[in-house]
Design a protein around this motif. Structure first.
Motif, PDB file in Angstrom:
ATOM      1  N   ALA A 129     -13.409 -10.554   3.317  1.00 42.11           N
ATOM      2  CA  ALA A 129     -12.965  -9.313   2.676  1.00 42.11           C
ATOM      3  C   ALA A 129     -11.480  -9.081   2.916  1.00 42.11           C
ATOM      4  O   ALA A 129     -10.781  -8.530   2.049  1.00 42.11           O
ATOM      5  CB  ALA A 129     -13.779  -8.131   3.207  1.00 42.11           C
ATOM      6  N   GLY A 130     -10.985  -9.503   4.075  1.00 44.84           N
ATOM      7  CA  GLY A 130      -9.567  -9.351   4.361  1.00 44.84           C
ATOM      8  C   GLY A 130      -8.691 -10.122   3.393  1.00 44.84           C
ATOM      9  O   GLY A 130      -7.694  -9.608   2.878  1.00 44.84           O
ATOM     10  N   ALA A 158      -1.734  -2.516   4.643  1.00 43.64           N
ATOM     11  CA  ALA A 158      -2.699  -2.310   3.565  1.00 43.64           C
ATOM     12  C   ALA A 158      -2.494  -0.968   2.868  1.00 43.64           C
ATOM     13  O   ALA A 158      -2.594  -0.872   1.636  1.00 43.64           O
ATOM     14  CB  ALA A 158      -4.116  -2.403   4.123  1.00 43.64           C
ATOM     15  N   ILE A 159      -2.198   0.071   3.646  1.00 40.89           N
ATOM     16  CA  ILE A 159      -1.939   1.388   3.042  1.00 40.89           C
ATOM     17  C   ILE A 159      -0.697   1.328   2.160  1.00 40.89           C
ATOM     18  O   ILE A 159      -0.664   1.866   1.045  1.00 40.89           O
ATOM     19  CB  ILE A 159      -1.798   2.457   4.145  1.00 40.89           C
ATOM     20  CG1 ILE A 159      -3.137   2.668   4.862  1.00 40.89           C
ATOM     21  CG2 ILE A 159      -1.299   3.771   3.554  1.00 40.89           C
ATOM     22  CD1 ILE A 159      -3.057   3.575   6.080  1.00 40.89           C
ATOM     23  N   LEU A 182      -9.634  -0.882   0.174  1.00 42.13           N
ATOM     24  CA  LEU A 182     -11.060  -0.778   0.509  1.00 42.13           C
ATOM     25  C   LEU A 182     -11.563  -2.055   1.190  1.00 42.13           C
ATOM     26  O   LEU A 182     -12.351  -1.993   2.137  1.00 42.13           O
ATOM     27  CB  LEU A 182     -11.874  -0.486  -0.756  1.00 42.13           C
ATOM     28  CG  LEU A 182     -11.631   0.866  -1.426  1.00 42.13           C
ATOM     29  CD1 LEU A 182     -12.417   0.974  -2.725  1.00 42.13           C
ATOM     30  CD2 LEU A 182     -11.996   2.010  -0.475  1.00 42.13           C
ATOM     31  N   CYS A 183     -11.087  -3.197   0.713  1.00 46.62           N
ATOM     32  CA  CYS A 183     -11.487  -4.474   1.321  1.00 46.62           C
ATOM     33  C   CYS A 183     -10.965  -4.582   2.757  1.00 46.62           C
ATOM     34  O   CYS A 183     -11.683  -5.019   3.666  1.00 46.62           O
ATOM     35  CB  CYS A 183     -10.952  -5.645   0.492  1.00 46.62           C
ATOM     36  SG  CYS A 183     -11.719  -5.818  -1.127  1.00 46.62           S
ATOM     37  N   PHE A 184      -9.718  -4.172   2.967  1.00 47.38           N
ATOM     38  CA  PHE A 184      -9.146  -4.215   4.315  1.00 47.38           C
ATOM     39  C   PHE A 184      -9.911  -3.290   5.261  1.00 47.38           C
ATOM     40  O   PHE A 184     -10.175  -3.644   6.417  1.00 47.38           O
ATOM     41  CB  PHE A 184      -7.667  -3.800   4.276  1.00 47.38           C
ATOM     42  CG  PHE A 184      -6.729  -4.916   3.921  1.00 47.38           C
ATOM     43  CD1 PHE A 184      -6.615  -6.033   4.735  1.00 47.38           C
ATOM     44  CD2 PHE A 184      -5.947  -4.849   2.789  1.00 47.38           C
ATOM     45  CE1 PHE A 184      -5.749  -7.065   4.424  1.00 47.38           C
ATOM     46  CE2 PHE A 184      -5.059  -5.864   2.466  1.00 47.38           C
ATOM     47  CZ  PHE A 184      -4.963  -6.978   3.282  1.00 47.38           C
ATOM     48  N   LEU A 185     -10.247  -2.092   4.802  1.00 43.04           N
ATOM     49  CA  LEU A 185     -10.982  -1.145   5.649  1.00 43.04           C
ATOM     50  C   LEU A 185     -12.341  -1.707   6.046  1.00 43.04           C
ATOM     51  O   LEU A 185     -12.779  -1.540   7.191  1.00 43.04           O
ATOM     52  CB  LEU A 185     -11.144   0.184   4.915  1.00 43.04           C
ATOM     53  CG  LEU A 185      -9.855   0.993   4.687  1.00 43.04           C
ATOM     54  CD1 LEU A 185     -10.146   2.223   3.845  1.00 43.04           C
ATOM     55  CD2 LEU A 185      -9.221   1.386   6.021  1.00 43.04           C
ATOM     56  N   ASN A 222     -15.606  -4.202  10.618  1.00 46.92           N
ATOM     57  CA  ASN A 222     -16.712  -5.120  10.904  1.00 46.92           C
ATOM     58  C   ASN A 222     -16.340  -6.392  11.662  1.00 46.92           C
ATOM     59  O   ASN A 222     -17.242  -7.114  12.093  1.00 46.92           O
ATOM     60  CB  ASN A 222     -17.395  -5.511   9.588  1.00 46.92           C
ATOM     61  CG  ASN A 222     -18.183  -4.372   8.994  1.00 46.92           C
ATOM     62  OD1 ASN A 222     -19.281  -4.055   9.442  1.00 46.92           O
ATOM     63  ND2 ASN A 222     -17.615  -3.728   7.983  1.00 46.92           N
ATOM     64  N   ILE A 223     -15.068  -6.693  11.845  1.00 43.90           N
ATOM     65  CA  ILE A 223     -14.700  -7.931  12.533  1.00 43.90           C
ATOM     66  C   ILE A 223     -14.404  -7.643  14.002  1.00 43.90           C
ATOM     67  O   ILE A 223     -13.958  -6.548  14.356  1.00 43.90           O
ATOM     68  CB  ILE A 223     -13.491  -8.605  11.847  1.00 43.90           C
ATOM     69  CG1 ILE A 223     -13.464 -10.090  12.184  1.00 43.90           C
ATOM     70  CG2 ILE A 223     -12.179  -7.926  12.235  1.00 43.90           C
ATOM     71  CD1 ILE A 223     -12.554 -10.892  11.273  1.00 43.90           C
ATOM     72  N   THR A 224     -14.663  -8.623  14.865  1.00 46.39           N
ATOM     73  CA  THR A 224     -14.457  -8.475  16.311  1.00 46.39           C
ATOM     74  C   THR A 224     -13.436  -9.498  16.805  1.00 46.39           C
ATOM     75  O   THR A 224     -13.575 -10.693  16.541  1.00 46.39           O
ATOM     76  CB  THR A 224     -15.777  -8.670  17.080  1.00 46.39           C
ATOM     77  OG1 THR A 224     -16.715  -7.674  16.664  1.00 46.39           O
ATOM     78  CG2 THR A 224     -15.554  -8.562  18.587  1.00 46.39           C
TER      79      THR A 224
END
Length: 492
Positions: A26-27, A98-99, A224-227, A232-234
């Protein structure tokens, strides 16, 4: 042991899994909601804004040189930033970039076709610099983050594959949809197609004002993809304990450049990436002009070009097995051989008089080229993660941001030099900006076919040489490197 504890790894982090992979994909989907517009930038300013090929070539080169210089600066800044952020260093930088991209992506598409040449040049430079600054702040830490999510080679390959999935989807969606929205087939007052008497195809014009609004929408989708990724990533490697160039006595950006050139793995991976941008990706504008002037199908150019990306999905389910059995370098080198064959086949279609047959041969050649690119695309980012490890193995320092940003520096030089050269070649081959796509001669349209074929062949040759002969981390060497690095960490 509770269900929650069973999901944690030895360090107390959530175990690596599909959630990380989808998030990382997604990133790059978010990145490519913006990056995929680069090819449209050239077409927009060449066709709609009617900048002369030489002027546009110079402007592209100028902003891409700044783009390339900007990357190492941002990478070094991130490496040296020791502040403790609530979200973590890398995630914080990605969010800020991203913003900014929500609006920045549209700034380079301000529709002003009647402005003077000087004002057009000013708008181009200003818009591109703003866009590039936001993109770099998001993309450099995002790329570096792969090596911080996991240290396992197989899991890194999975992340690289999923990143490629996000990249391909982020490229394919605009590639397919945008041309159909921004190109219009011209008809007369009676609804009859307007035909170019030189080329015999229906005239198509670019609706430039629509590009601006499309870029705004893509900016929102990218955010939205970045958020989703950030949530969700660690990150499993301590960001603040990563060694940087700042900790080495007397080190500087110039020393980093020197060390980078000694890192053969990084050089090989970088040359392979440059091969795409100097050849295949630089052909984007020429391909669009070719479809508009020679085939009369500019609105369909994206769907046809997508064929070059689809084969990657054929390898996705098997890439881990291929890598484990043959090695990343070995599998990618074999694929690069297919791309070379596809490039050779592409020399045939400009010689075919029947345009429908020529288009079929072009599609076939593109498919073979894409088949070879499929394997490399799946492992390309894992190449760079291994190159970062190679830097630590050979020089004793781990510099994620610096190594990746220097890789990005040369990629972006290629992104600037490639399109600039192609634009100059287009001008030399007869393309006249003031005539638009509707006024080009048959000779010019045919020359665009030869230019596209030559660019793909060049890309295939360069790709094969870089992976087969420069990149040096074959399966055996990679295993040795990982074992020795593990031993060092255990001893420390």
């Amino acid at each position: 042991m509770s269900k929650k504890e069973a999901k944690l790894d030895a360090k107390g982090f959530r175990k690596f899994g599909i959630r990380d992979c989808v998030a990382y994909a997604a990133g790059d989907l978010g990145c490519n909601m913006s990056f995929s517009l680069k090819g449209t930038v050239q077409t927009f300013w060449l066709v709609y804004m009617a900048l002369e090929t030489g002027i546009l070539s110079a402007l592209l080169l100028l902003v891409q040189i700044w783009d390339a210089i900007n990357d190492p600066i941002i990478g070094t800044m991130i490496d040296r930033d020791k502040r403790n952020y609530k979200r973590g260093k890398y995630k914080t930088y990605i969010l800020v970039g991203a913003i900014g991209l929500v609006l920045a992506g549209a700034t380079v598409f301000i529709p002003a076709p009647k402005a003077g040449v000087f004002m057009k040049c000013f708008l181009f430079i200003l818009g591109y610099v703003i866009w590039d600054a936001c993109y770099t702040v998001a993309n450099v830490p995002y790329g570096s983050m792969l090596s911080l999510v996991t240290e396992d080679p197989g899991e890194r390959s999975q992340l690289s594959t999923w990143r490629s999935v996000g990249s391909m989807i982020g490229n394919m969606l605009p590639m397919m949809i945008l041309p159909m929205l921004i190109w219009k087939k011209e008809v007369d007052a009676n609804g009859n197609p307007i035909i170019n008497p030189e080329t015999g195809v229906q005239v198509e014009t670019l609706l430039g004002d629509r590009v601006f609004f499309a870029a705004l929408i893509m900016g929102v989708l990218g955010l939205l993809c970045f958020l989703f990724m950030l949530r969700n990533i660690t990150i499993r490697v301590d960001e603040q304990k990563v060694k940087t160039g700042e900790e080495m006595p007397g080190t500087s950006i110039f020393a980093s450049f020197g060390k980078f050139f000694k890192n053969r793995a990084a050089v090989g991976a970088t040359v392979a990436a440059m091969a795409m941008f100097l050849g295949m990706n630089s052909a984007t504008t020429a391909v669009t002009i070719m479809f508009a002037t020679y085939f009369g199908k500019a609105s369909m150019s994206g769907i046809v070009s997508m064929i070059g990306f689809l084969p990657m999905f054929l390898f996705m389910p098997f890439i881990k097995k291929l890598v484990n059995k043959y090695g990343k370098k070995e599998a990618a080198a074999a694929g690069a051989g297919f791309s070379l064959i596809g490039g050779v086949l592409m020399l045939i279609f400009p010689m075919i008089a029947n345009k429908d047959t020529a288009l079929l041969v072009y599609i076939l050649s593109l498919g073979v080229f894409g088949l070879g690119m499929g394997v490399y695309t799946c492992v390309s980012w894992a190449f760079m993660a291994d190159a970062i490890d190679y830097n630590e193995w050979k020089f004793g320092t781990r510099e994620e941001g610096t190594v990746y940003s220097l890789h990005s520096f040369f990629r972006k030089l290629a992104q600037g030099i490639g399109p600039s050269i192609v634009l100059l070649l287009m001008g030399a081959l007869g393309y006249v900006s003031d005539l638009g796509t509707e006024g080009q001669s048959l000779a010019t349209a045919t020359n665009m076919c030869w230019l596209v074929a030559a660019l793909y062949l060049f890309s295939g040759i360069m790709m094969f040489v870089s992976i087969a002969f420069i990149y040096n981390l074959d399966k055996k060497t990679l295993a040795t490197m990982n074992e020795e690095l593990a031993a060092r960490k255990a001893k420390a």
